[in-house]
Design an enzyme around this catalytic site. Structure first.
Site, PDB file in Angstrom:
ATOM      1  CB  VAL A 166       3.953   0.404  21.432  1.00 39.21           C
ATOM      2  CG1 VAL A 166       3.865  -1.001  20.869  1.00 39.21           C
ATOM      3  CG2 VAL A 166       5.306   0.662  22.068  1.00 39.21           C
ATOM      4  CE1 TYR A 167       7.838   4.344  23.118  1.00 37.79           C
ATOM      5  CE2 TYR A 167       8.903   6.086  21.868  1.00 37.79           C
ATOM      6  CZ  TYR A 167       8.975   5.061  22.784  1.00 37.79           C
ATOM      7  OH  TYR A 167      10.178   4.743  23.372  1.00 37.79           O
ATOM      8  N   GLY A 168       1.816   5.969  21.669  1.00 33.05           N
ATOM      9  CA  GLY A 168       0.520   6.483  21.256  1.00 33.05           C
ATOM     10  C   GLY A 168      -0.238   5.517  20.372  1.00 33.05           C
ATOM     11  CG  ASP A 169      -2.439   2.573  21.337  1.00 31.98           C
ATOM     12  OD1 ASP A 169      -1.674   1.726  21.825  1.00 31.98           O
ATOM     13  OD2 ASP A 169      -3.438   3.020  21.923  1.00 31.98           O
ATOM     14  N   GLY A 170       0.837   3.926  17.891  1.00 32.66           N
ATOM     15  CA  GLY A 170       1.214   4.208  16.506  1.00 32.66           C
ATOM     16  C   GLY A 170       1.067   5.663  16.116  1.00 32.66           C
TER      17      GLY A 170
END
Length: 326
Positions: free
Chosen positions: A52-56
């Site tokens: 989920v970091y940076g939406d992938g």
């Protein structure tokens, strides 16, 4: 950089880990490349990310840098799964979601396996044995070498680890647990850390600098270019009260006496706590990361550790103390 075993496993990691929370969002690929190269050249191996970091995007960026910049064999890549962008269900620990998320992470990272795969948080809506079965499948299929959890409280960690240990050879033991831990947040010492020590689980502290507050940059004002002045202000604000101020002052006093920086003192304290394998640190620039990595040369004298322990000590009474004397 010194290497440590992660818990009671054969996996060795650098005693500082590089976090990628802002990669692909506030940190572009060029800056990420500088960070990774600086970390690797200093002997760092553990790089921590999440789906989920940076939406992938964090995994995409890291994947593009692996091999092209740093050999895959030189890194211990850790990622997480289970957080979902659903206001009605923040975490999904179902077997189907986790295994699908792992496959997606591997595709973004451009690798056949991750060294450490972690469940991002406990999901009360899914039976724990179903969540843990996903970890077993990940290891048995070769998609993950080691597994762990993140943000599990004491009873959750103990239950999960005991379940895995109950069938040795068929279930993958938990290697690590990632939790927030610093001089400003010692809550895990109540139950999580004792459980981890007893069960042979290595601790990977997140936010070891108290969300940046322990660097001392908020002592007199909130810098306009800091997290505290951005949309992350609610993340920093809990650590700007009077109690935190006293701890930050003590860290600054210790730093002055050691000819060190508050950052170095605060990070050295958490790095060398019992059970800690590797604090996960983040940085915006290679210059900032170099300052973080300089802590490798610092070991705090015992009297400084005791003083910092005293000023930051959380109140733990019944049933943590010997309650027969209360």
């Amino acid at each position: 950089m010194e290497q440590r075993h992660l818990g009671r496993t054969g996996l060795r990691v650098s005693r500082l880990g590089l976090g990628t929370l802002t990669w692909g969002r506030d940190t572009d690929e060029n800056d990420a490349a500088d960070l990774l190269k600086t970390f690797w050249e200093a002997g760092g191996t553990l790089v921590d990310t999440a789906d989920v970091y940076g939406d992938g995007e964090a995994e995409y960026v890291l994947g593009r840098l692996i091999e092209g910049l740093v050999p895959r064999r030189d890194l211990v890549v850790a990622t997480k799964a289970g957080s979902v962008p659903d206001p009605d269900r923040r975490f999904d620990g179902s077997r189907g979601h986790l295994l699908g998320a792992l496959d997606a992470s591997l595709a973004r990272l451009g690798t056949d396996y991750v060294d450490i795969w972690q469940v991002h948080a406990f999901d009360h809506a899914t039976p724990l044995d179903e969540t843990l079965q996903a970890l077993d499948i990940a290891v048995s299929s070769g998609r993950a070498r080691y597994v762990g959890v993140s943000n599990f409280c004491g009873w959750q960690l103990a239950k999960a680890a005991t379940w895995q240990l109950a069938a040795p050879g068929t279930r993958a033991r938990l290697a690590g647990t990632q939790m927030e831990y610093s001089l400003l947040q010692r809550g895990i010492e109540r139950e999580v850390l004792p459980a981890a020590l007893d069960l042979g689980i290595g601790l990977l502290p997140s936010s070891p600098l108290g969300r940046g507050v322990l660097t001392g940059k908020y002592r007199h004002a909130i810098p306009p270019d800091s997290r505290g002045a951005s949309d992350l202000a609610p993340f920093v604000e809990p650590y700007l009260d009077d109690a935190a101020g006293r701890i930050v002052d003590a860290v600054a006093t210790a730093a002055d006496g050691l000819a060190a920086t508050p950052l170095q003192v605060a990070l050295a304290w958490v790095r060398d706590r019992p059970g800690v394998a590797a604090p996960i640190v983040g940085a915006r620039t290679a210059q900032q990361l170099t300052a973080v990595l300089s802590v490798e040369a610092l070991s705090l004298p015992e009297e400084i550790c005791r003083a910092l322990d005293d000023v930051s000590a959380p109140v733990h009474r019944y049933p943590d103390d010997d309650w027969s004397t209360l």
